[in-house]
Design an enzyme around this catalytic site. Structure first.
Site, PDB file in Angstrom:
ATOM      1  N   LEU A  48     -23.480 -33.914 -59.025  1.00  0.00           N
ATOM      2  CA  LEU A  48     -22.666 -33.084 -58.408  1.00  0.00           C
ATOM      3  C   LEU A  48     -22.006 -32.121 -59.731  1.00  0.00           C
ATOM      4  O   LEU A  48     -21.381 -33.148 -60.531  1.00  0.00           O
ATOM      5  CB  LEU A  48     -21.375 -33.795 -57.274  1.00  0.00           C
ATOM      6  CG  LEU A  48     -20.358 -32.874 -57.190  1.00  0.00           C
ATOM      7  CD1 LEU A  48     -21.242 -31.602 -56.115  1.00  0.00           C
ATOM      8  CD2 LEU A  48     -19.306 -33.384 -56.531  1.00  0.00           C
ATOM      9  N   HIS A 102     -22.352 -30.628 -69.589  1.00  0.00           N
ATOM     10  CA  HIS A 102     -21.698 -30.015 -68.352  1.00  0.00           C
ATOM     11  C   HIS A 102     -21.410 -31.054 -67.223  1.00  0.00           C
ATOM     12  O   HIS A 102     -21.990 -32.037 -67.061  1.00  0.00           O
ATOM     13  CB  HIS A 102     -22.834 -29.180 -67.574  1.00  0.00           C
ATOM     14  CG  HIS A 102     -22.552 -28.282 -66.458  1.00  0.00           C
ATOM     15  ND1 HIS A 102     -22.959 -26.943 -66.626  1.00  0.00           N
ATOM     16  CD2 HIS A 102     -21.923 -28.691 -65.511  1.00  0.00           C
ATOM     17  CE1 HIS A 102     -22.562 -26.492 -65.433  1.00  0.00           C
ATOM     18  NE2 HIS A 102     -21.953 -27.058 -64.817  1.00  0.00           N
ATOM     19  N   LEU A 103     -20.065 -30.937 -67.044  1.00  0.00           N
ATOM     20  CA  LEU A 103     -19.172 -31.577 -66.121  1.00  0.00           C
ATOM     21  C   LEU A 103     -20.097 -32.115 -64.965  1.00  0.00           C
ATOM     22  O   LEU A 103     -20.752 -31.214 -64.162  1.00  0.00           O
ATOM     23  CB  LEU A 103     -18.039 -30.800 -65.541  1.00  0.00           C
ATOM     24  CG  LEU A 103     -17.247 -31.838 -64.431  1.00  0.00           C
ATOM     25  CD1 LEU A 103     -16.860 -33.096 -65.058  1.00  0.00           C
ATOM     26  CD2 LEU A 103     -16.113 -31.125 -64.007  1.00  0.00           C
ATOM     27  N   HIS A 104     -20.445 -33.436 -64.676  1.00  0.00           N
ATOM     28  CA  HIS A 104     -21.058 -34.070 -63.559  1.00  0.00           C
ATOM     29  C   HIS A 104     -20.855 -35.125 -63.030  1.00  0.00           C
ATOM     30  O   HIS A 104     -20.123 -35.947 -63.840  1.00  0.00           O
ATOM     31  CB  HIS A 104     -22.689 -33.911 -63.808  1.00  0.00           C
ATOM     32  CG  HIS A 104     -23.010 -34.791 -64.973  1.00  0.00           C
ATOM     33  ND1 HIS A 104     -22.801 -34.187 -66.233  1.00  0.00           N
ATOM     34  CD2 HIS A 104     -23.750 -35.793 -65.201  1.00  0.00           C
ATOM     35  CE1 HIS A 104     -23.320 -35.140 -67.278  1.00  0.00           C
ATOM     36  NE2 HIS A 104     -23.906 -36.263 -66.425  1.00  0.00           N
ATOM     37  N   VAL A 105     -20.650 -35.372 -61.721  1.00  0.00           N
ATOM     38  CA  VAL A 105     -20.131 -36.451 -61.002  1.00  0.00           C
ATOM     39  C   VAL A 105     -21.612 -37.220 -60.614  1.00  0.00           C
ATOM     40  O   VAL A 105     -22.435 -36.829 -59.997  1.00  0.00           O
ATOM     41  CB  VAL A 105     -19.534 -36.269 -60.085  1.00  0.00           C
ATOM     42  CG1 VAL A 105     -19.014 -37.310 -59.399  1.00  0.00           C
ATOM     43  CG2 VAL A 105     -18.198 -35.413 -60.279  1.00  0.00           C
TER      44      VAL A 105
END
Length: 151
Positions: A48, A102-105
């Protein structure tokens, strides 16, 4: 508030968001996208990401934190209802172990005895209750930083 990071056009996740790199789309909203991890821990492992390029959670503007984790909550739910998993693992790295900046969950379906053991984290112990209390005090003091949003 930190500004968004400049991806410089070389960010794999930004390319997926723009549609110039293929991915198996799971969810898309105005401000976020979720797609299958190309190298999943288990089938259904989803990433995400915010559509704007932010490298880490501290870079994400406060007004986007709630919506992003609302989507993570929904994805965790559908790991069970949609895939029949017994539960899920939700995780995020900031810089260390962050293979794409890149920020990712990560939202990963989990089942008992699936082989994932503590996500390969070494465990440690505090030398004493005093040492543990000292770490807690340092964190409490850091949370009082007036530059940070109130908890």
């Amino acid at each position: 508030m930190p500004s968004k990071s400049d991806s410089g056009g070389a960010c794999v996740f930004c390319e997926i968001i723009k549609g110039t790199r293929p991915a198996h789309l799971v969810m898309e909203t105005e401000d976020a996208m979720a797609f299958l991890d190309a190298r999943p821990l288990y089938k259904g492992h989803t990433l995400l990401v915010p559509k704007e390029h932010y490298e880490t959670l501290p870079d994400l503007p406060p007004e986007l934190v709630g919506p992003l984790f609302g989507y993570a909550r929904r994805l965790a739910t559908v790991m069970e209802t949609g895939l029949g998993a017994a539960g899920s693992f939700v995780a995020l790295n900031n810089r260390i172990s962050q293979s794409v900046p890149h920020l990712h969950v990560h939202v990963v379906p989990r089942n008992r005895k699936d082989g994932l053991r503590g996500f390969f984290w070494p465990r440690t112990k505090y030398a004493s209750e005093e040492e543990a209390a000292g770490f807690a005090a340092r964190l409490r003091e850091a949370l009082r930083d007036p530059a940070e949003p109130s908890l």
